[in-house]
Enzyme design. Structure first.
Site, PDB file in Angstrom:
ATOM      1  N   HIS A   1      36.974  73.146  15.086  1.00 35.58           N
ATOM      2  CA  HIS A   1      36.802  72.996  16.532  1.00 35.58           C
ATOM      3  C   HIS A   1      38.109  72.655  17.226  1.00 35.58           C
ATOM      4  O   HIS A   1      39.125  72.377  16.595  1.00 35.58           O
ATOM      5  CB  HIS A   1      35.729  71.954  16.852  1.00 35.58           C
ATOM      6  CG  HIS A   1      36.006  70.564  16.382  1.00 35.58           C
ATOM      7  ND1 HIS A   1      37.017  69.774  16.889  1.00 35.58           N
ATOM      8  CD2 HIS A   1      35.376  69.802  15.448  1.00 35.58           C
ATOM      9  CE1 HIS A   1      36.994  68.591  16.297  1.00 35.58           C
ATOM     10  NE2 HIS A   1      36.017  68.586  15.409  1.00 35.58           N
TER      11      HIS A   1
ATOM     12  N   CYS B   1      35.632  67.053  10.275  1.00 35.38           N
ATOM     13  CA  CYS B   1      35.829  68.445  10.702  1.00 35.38           C
ATOM     14  C   CYS B   1      37.280  68.875  10.521  1.00 35.38           C
ATOM     15  O   CYS B   1      38.128  68.097  10.107  1.00 35.38           O
ATOM     16  CB  CYS B   1      35.425  68.599  12.167  1.00 35.38           C
ATOM     17  SG  CYS B   1      33.662  68.315  12.468  1.00 35.38           S
TER      18      CYS B   1
END
Length: 166
Positions: free
Chosen positions: A124, A141
Site C-alpha cells: 500500500h 504490510c
C-alpha cells in the site's frame, strides 16, 4: 460563429481537465507483471515480467520485520509464497493490493498456540493521516509512497504471485 466558439470553448475545457487530472488510477501498457519479489533485509521490491525486472522499489515493512509473521499484532511482514488476491481502490492508504497471508498451515500453527495468525497484509501507499514515520512503520504490510502505489496498482493484477524473502 457562436457554435464554433462554443465548441472551441468546450474543447479547451476538456483539454484542461485532462491535464489537471489527478486521478490515482493510471494506465499501464508495458510488459505484464508475472511475479513480485520482496527482499525484507534489503527493503526492496521487484516487479518481474518473466525473468526480467520491470521495476524496483524501496519499501517499508512492519515495525518488527525480522522473522516470519506468525501472530496477529507481532508487527512482522510475512515470508513465503503468496498471491495478490484483491485490489482495493478505496484503501485508507491511497491504494492497496492484498497479499493472501495467512495460508492454511499458518492458520493451524497460530491456532495450535492459542493465537490468531493475523491478516490484512497489503502492499500500500501512505495517504493522509496514515503517512509512515521512520524506516519500518506498518503493522506488517509492505509500503511505498503514493505515486509508487499508483504505478504498482496499474501494473499488478489479481492472482499475481508474490515471493517474500527474509
Amino acid at each position: 460563429m457562436q457554435r464554433r466558439t462554443l465548441l472551441s470553448g468546450l474543447g479547451a475545457m476538456a483539454l484542461l481537465s485532462a491535464c489537471g487530472d489527478s486521478s490515482k488510477f493510471k494506465n499501464y501498457e508495458g510488459a505484464p507483471v508475472t511475479q513480485i519479489q520482496v527482499f525484507k533485509k534489503d527493503r526492496k521490491m521487484y516487479l518481474f515480467s518473466g525473468d526480467q525486472i520491470v521495476k524496483t522499489y524501496d519499501i517499508a515493512l512492519g515495525g518488527q520485520p525480522v522473522g516470519p509473521k506468525q501472530f496477529e499484532g507481532d508487527g512482522k511482514t510475512p515470508e513465503g509464497v503468496y498471491y495478490i488476491d484483491w485490489r482495493n481502490p478505496n484503501s485508507a492508504y491511497h491504494l492497496s493490493l492484498r497479499v493472501s497471508y495467512p495460508n492454511p498451515q499458518q492458520i493451524s500453527f497460530a491456532e495450535s498456540q492459542g493465537r490468531k495468525p493475523g491478516g490484512d497484509i497489503f502492499i500500500h501507499g501512505q495517504a493522509g493521516a496514515n503517512k509512515g514515520r521512520g524506516k519500518d512503520w506498518t503493522a506488517g504490510c509492505i509500503a511505498v509512497n503514493d505515486k509508487q502505489i499508483e504505478e504498482i496498482y496499474s501494473m499488478v493484477l489479481t492472482g499475481t504471485p508474490i515471493f517474500i524473502y527474509p
